[in-house]
Enzyme design. Sequence first.
Site, PDB file in Angstrom:
ATOM      1  N   ASP A 196     -18.847 -18.324  36.446  1.00  0.00           N
ATOM      2  CA  ASP A 196     -18.307 -17.242  36.251  1.00  0.00           C
ATOM      3  C   ASP A 196     -16.860 -17.028  35.950  1.00  0.00           C
ATOM      4  OD1 ASP A 196     -20.355 -16.398  37.819  1.00  0.00           O
ATOM      5  OD2 ASP A 196     -19.211 -16.921  40.007  1.00  0.00           O
ATOM      6  N   GLU A 197     -16.214 -17.290  34.707  1.00  0.00           N
ATOM      7  CA  GLU A 197     -15.141 -17.075  33.708  1.00  0.00           C
ATOM      8  C   GLU A 197     -15.312 -16.185  32.994  1.00  0.00           C
ATOM      9  OE1 GLU A 197     -17.108 -20.222  33.608  1.00  0.00           O
ATOM     10  OE2 GLU A 197     -15.771 -21.416  33.940  1.00  0.00           O
ATOM     11  N   GLY A 198     -16.679 -15.399  32.585  1.00  0.00           N
ATOM     12  CA  GLY A 198     -16.902 -14.169  32.120  1.00  0.00           C
ATOM     13  C   GLY A 198     -17.501 -14.496  30.948  1.00  0.00           C
ATOM     14  N   LYS A 199     -17.700 -15.543  30.544  1.00  0.00           N
ATOM     15  CA  LYS A 199     -18.511 -16.293  29.630  1.00  0.00           C
ATOM     16  C   LYS A 199     -20.290 -15.171  28.787  1.00  0.00           C
ATOM     17  CE  LYS A 199     -20.459 -19.505  31.706  1.00  0.00           C
ATOM     18  NZ  LYS A 199     -20.035 -19.303  33.202  1.00  0.00           N
ATOM     19  N   GLY A 244     -25.334 -16.138  36.322  1.00  0.00           N
ATOM     20  CA  GLY A 244     -25.110 -14.264  35.857  1.00  0.00           C
ATOM     21  C   GLY A 244     -24.674 -14.492  34.942  1.00  0.00           C
ATOM     22  N   HIS A 245     -24.375 -13.600  34.650  1.00  0.00           N
ATOM     23  CA  HIS A 245     -23.589 -13.556  33.352  1.00  0.00           C
ATOM     24  C   HIS A 245     -23.680 -12.233  33.028  1.00  0.00           C
ATOM     25  CE1 HIS A 245     -23.969 -18.468  31.311  1.00  0.00           C
ATOM     26  NE2 HIS A 245     -23.490 -17.516  32.655  1.00  0.00           N
ATOM     27  N   GLN A 276     -22.446 -22.708  33.857  1.00  0.00           N
ATOM     28  CA  GLN A 276     -21.924 -22.565  35.015  1.00  0.00           C
ATOM     29  C   GLN A 276     -20.308 -23.229  34.293  1.00  0.00           C
ATOM     30  OE1 GLN A 276     -25.011 -24.146  35.400  1.00  0.00           O
ATOM     31  NE2 GLN A 276     -25.283 -22.143  36.268  1.00  0.00           N
ATOM     32  N   THR A 285     -23.558 -28.792  39.890  1.00  0.00           N
ATOM     33  CA  THR A 285     -24.856 -28.029  40.027  1.00  0.00           C
ATOM     34  C   THR A 285     -25.592 -29.769  38.782  1.00  0.00           C
ATOM     35  OG1 THR A 285     -26.710 -26.403  38.705  1.00  0.00           O
ATOM     36  CG2 THR A 285     -24.484 -27.727  37.450  1.00  0.00           C
ATOM     37  N   LYS A 297      -9.791 -11.650  32.632  1.00  0.00           N
ATOM     38  CA  LYS A 297      -9.049 -11.705  33.168  1.00  0.00           C
ATOM     39  C   LYS A 297      -7.221 -11.946  33.494  1.00  0.00           C
ATOM     40  CE  LYS A 297     -12.291 -11.312  36.277  1.00  0.00           C
ATOM     41  NZ  LYS A 297     -13.856 -11.442  37.592  1.00  0.00           N
ATOM     42  N   SER A 348      -8.925 -11.704  27.320  1.00  0.00           N
ATOM     43  CA  SER A 348      -9.624 -10.222  27.548  1.00  0.00           C
ATOM     44  C   SER A 348      -9.300  -9.866  28.667  1.00  0.00           C
ATOM     45  CB  SER A 348     -10.805 -11.018  28.155  1.00  0.00           C
ATOM     46  OG  SER A 348     -11.932  -9.976  29.234  1.00  0.00           O
ATOM     47  N   VAL A 349      -8.791  -8.766  29.254  1.00  0.00           N
ATOM     48  CA  VAL A 349      -8.083  -7.842  29.894  1.00  0.00           C
ATOM     49  C   VAL A 349      -8.770  -6.871  30.744  1.00  0.00           C
ATOM     50  CG1 VAL A 349      -5.947  -7.560  28.786  1.00  0.00           C
ATOM     51  CG2 VAL A 349      -7.249  -6.279  28.217  1.00  0.00           C
TER      52      VAL A 349
HETATM   53  P1  GDP Z   1     -20.235 -15.144  34.078  1.00  0.00           P
HETATM   54  O1  GDP Z   1     -20.817 -16.009  34.973  1.00  0.00           O
HETATM   55  O2  GDP Z   1     -19.321 -16.862  33.331  1.00  0.00           O
HETATM   56  O3  GDP Z   1     -20.902 -14.939  32.760  1.00  0.00           O
HETATM   57  O4  GDP Z   1     -19.177 -14.783  34.432  1.00  0.00           O
HETATM   58  P2  GDP Z   1     -19.413 -13.329  35.828  1.00  0.00           P
HETATM   59  O5  GDP Z   1     -20.366 -12.582  35.003  1.00  0.00           O
HETATM   60  O6  GDP Z   1     -20.490 -14.100  36.503  1.00  0.00           O
HETATM   61  O7  GDP Z   1     -18.715 -13.129  36.223  1.00  0.00           O
HETATM   62  C1  GDP Z   1     -17.360 -12.734  35.630  1.00  0.00           C
HETATM   63  C2  GDP Z   1     -16.599 -11.067  36.329  1.00  0.00           C
HETATM   64  O8  GDP Z   1     -15.692 -10.370  36.028  1.00  0.00           O
HETATM   65  C3  GDP Z   1     -17.843 -10.189  35.494  1.00  0.00           C
HETATM   66  O9  GDP Z   1     -17.740  -8.844  36.954  1.00  0.00           O
HETATM   67  C4  GDP Z   1     -17.821  -9.925  34.875  1.00  0.00           C
HETATM   68  O10 GDP Z   1     -17.289  -8.368  34.330  1.00  0.00           O
HETATM   69  C5  GDP Z   1     -15.892  -9.267  34.688  1.00  0.00           C
HETATM   70  N1  GDP Z   1     -15.023  -9.233  33.900  1.00  0.00           N
HETATM   71  C6  GDP Z   1     -15.161  -9.932  32.371  1.00  0.00           C
HETATM   72  N2  GDP Z   1     -13.184 -10.069  31.835  1.00  0.00           N
HETATM   73  C7  GDP Z   1     -12.823  -9.286  32.920  1.00  0.00           C
HETATM   74  C8  GDP Z   1     -11.363  -9.481  32.613  1.00  0.00           C
HETATM   75  O11 GDP Z   1     -10.885  -9.805  31.753  1.00  0.00           O
HETATM   76  N3  GDP Z   1     -10.577  -8.686  33.636  1.00  0.00           N
HETATM   77  C9  GDP Z   1     -11.998  -8.084  34.270  1.00  0.00           C
HETATM   78  N4  GDP Z   1     -11.159  -7.500  35.147  1.00  0.00           N
HETATM   79  N5  GDP Z   1     -12.865  -7.694  34.711  1.00  0.00           N
HETATM   80  C10 GDP Z   1     -13.634  -8.769  33.521  1.00  0.00           C
HETATM   81  P1  IMO Z   2     -22.339 -19.153  36.150  1.00  0.00           P
HETATM   82  O1  IMO Z   2     -23.204 -19.413  34.703  1.00  0.00           O
HETATM   83  C1  IMO Z   2     -20.610 -20.368  39.614  1.00  0.00           C
HETATM   84  C2  IMO Z   2     -22.826 -23.574  42.269  1.00  0.00           C
HETATM   85  C3  IMO Z   2     -23.378 -23.261  43.604  1.00  0.00           C
HETATM   86  C4  IMO Z   2     -23.001 -23.949  44.291  1.00  0.00           C
HETATM   87  C5  IMO Z   2     -23.974 -25.033  42.906  1.00  0.00           C
HETATM   88  C6  IMO Z   2     -24.970 -25.721  42.960  1.00  0.00           C
HETATM   89  O2  IMO Z   2     -22.819 -18.232  36.335  1.00  0.00           O
HETATM   90  O3  IMO Z   2     -20.828 -19.042  35.530  1.00  0.00           O
HETATM   91  P2  IMO Z   2     -27.320 -25.093  42.011  1.00  0.00           P
HETATM   92  O4  IMO Z   2     -28.415 -23.212  42.904  1.00  0.00           O
HETATM   93  O5  IMO Z   2     -27.091 -24.615  41.066  1.00  0.00           O
HETATM   94  O6  IMO Z   2     -27.402 -26.008  42.608  1.00  0.00           O
HETATM   95  O7  IMO Z   2     -25.869 -24.781  43.206  1.00  0.00           O
HETATM   96  O8  IMO Z   2     -23.440 -24.157  41.481  1.00  0.00           O
HETATM   97  N1  IMO Z   2     -23.174 -22.275  41.291  1.00  0.00           N
HETATM   98  C7  IMO Z   2     -22.554 -21.414  40.019  1.00  0.00           C
HETATM   99  N2  IMO Z   2     -21.220 -20.778  40.488  1.00  0.00           N
HETATM  100  N3  IMO Z   2     -21.026 -19.613  38.844  1.00  0.00           N
HETATM  101  C8  IMO Z   2     -22.657 -20.043  38.067  1.00  0.00           C
HETATM  102  O9  IMO Z   2     -22.900 -19.596  37.197  1.00  0.00           O
HETATM  103  C9  IMO Z   2     -23.278 -20.724  39.101  1.00  0.00           C
HETATM  104  N4  IMO Z   2     -23.888 -21.674  38.772  1.00  0.00           N
HETATM  105  C10 IMO Z   2     -24.590 -22.248  40.407  1.00  0.00           C
HETATM  106  O10 IMO Z   2     -22.864 -21.457  44.157  1.00  0.00           O
HETATM  107  O11 IMO Z   2     -22.078 -23.836  44.556  1.00  0.00           O
HETATM  108 MG    MG Z   3     -21.640 -15.691  37.301  1.00  0.00          MG
END
Ligand code: GDP
Ligand code: IMO
Ligand code: MG
Length: 423
Positions: free
Chosen positions: A13-16, A40-41, A223, A238, A330, A412-413
């Site tokens: 969830d880094e914002g990939k 979830g991207h 992940q 995972t 972020k 990214s801001v």
């Molecule tokens: P991913 O799994 O690495 O693709 O990241 P997620 O989509 O799960 O979570 C990142 C969240 O931060 C999403 O809701 C994005 O829309 C949001 N996001 C991404 N980059 C930024 C940023 O620079 N600032 C803010 N405020 N939100 C961001």
């Molecule tokens: P993205 O690609 C954050 C975490 C789960 C749990 C562990 C194992 O959006 O960054 P699993 O269902 O894979 O067996 O769960 O990994 N996890 C994530 N956490 N972002 C994800 O994907 C994740 N995919 C799995 O919460 O701790």
């Molecule tokens: Mg995610």
Amino acid sequence: MAVSVLVGVQWGDEGKGKIIDVLTADAGMVIRFQGGNNAGHTVEIGDEKFVLHLIPSGILRKDTDCVIANGLVVDPIGLMDEMKALTGRGIDVSKLQLSCRCHLIMPWHKLLDAYNENKAAAGKKIGTTKRGIGPAYAAKANRTGIRGLEILHKDRFEKLFREGAEDYNRTYGPLGAEPLDADKAWAEMAIAIDYLKPYVKDTVVTIHQAVKEGKHLLLEGAQGAFLDIDHGTYPFVTSSNTTSGGACTGTGLPPKAVTEVWGVLKAYMTRVGEGPFPTELHDDLGKYLQDKGGEFGATTGRPRRCGWLDLVASKYSCMINGVDYLAVTKLDVLDDLDEIKLCTGYRIDGKVTTDFPADVSDMARIEPVYESMPGWKTSTVEARTMDDLPENARKYLKRVAEFLDAKIGIISVGPRRDQTFRV
Ligand code: GDP
Ligand code: IMO
Ligand code: MG
């Protein structure tokens, strides 16, 4: 041309998704190489928000080919639903390919995931997404998995499916696991496999062809490094290699084909699910980051745990990934803070180390050693160059890059595509 690997260097969830979307402007093909719909991207374009689980984040650009490669575990029904939802929003999914070598998540894998989590004692639960990821990879390693190519042979698939369902009911039924109605489950699966059939390809061939044609390939990790089955906070991980090495085995590209590695680093730390998190904030500040950063899972909606940026862990992650460029996301979430902390050491049993421990019981005893920096107390959401950033924000970034020994390539801001700039 470039073969770029992009990975998360924290707990996901880094914002990939957002950074992939930005980099896809120059890419001919975007490839997912591991994981499944546990990911979830999020990509925000103008007022539209897309959350992608299995489909590469490049799908939103018109002329980009997208590949779900051999390293993934794919839920056929989840994939069909995701493709239909995108089609309904006017996105062309015809340029998607599904590897014949990927492994398929079967309904009993999801039931087993839930069963394992429910029966685990306190402290042993992983907090999985319950998408069946672990059991599907276990079946792959156990050589009992069903691969994407079976979609092309419906009769063979049905036989394997019924055997697998029966085996599950026979083995786990007596233990109290939820029974599987094989007829109903097969009827649902049959619809998905008919739908997916035209997309199944030998993606090793198409990926190598794209390299020959000089296309820029973007390999999208899911992940993050500390969820990697080998390098993460095992067993709270995972079931795949989320680090850059996984990009080769997960696509069939040799290591020497990779020309650059991007590491996506959130300006603070989050984790969803169980497991150690040395810099976690259990106070109002943790809640503040969660609210301001919208830190709720894009797949399960669970609140994400939040804390200060852990440079010790991130350094390990940059090292094993071989990160050339960081995309720092972020930064704006830190805009209003008076003071910002960076963890630059771990104190374990009185001794300070900058090594990332392999043993989660050591991790649980970590007292973070912090460096404190003054906040910038200015909005960064309109910044589009380094010079637009307040001085303290630039100092923060400089310290991060210096500690991690990596170059910052993107900042990214905000969540939108345009709230990004190259450095
Ligand atoms: P991913 O799994 O690495 O693709 O990241 P997620 O989509 O799960 O979570 C990142 C969240 O931060 C999403 O809701 C994005 O829309 C949001 N996001 C991404 N980059 C930024 C940023 O620079 N600032 C803010 N405020 N939100 C961001
Ligand atoms: P993205 O690609 C954050 C975490 C789960 C749990 C562990 C194992 O959006 O960054 P699993 O269902 O894979 O067996 O769960 O990994 N996890 C994530 N956490 N972002 C994800 O994907 C994740 N995919 C799995 O919460 O701790
Ligand atoms: Mg995610």
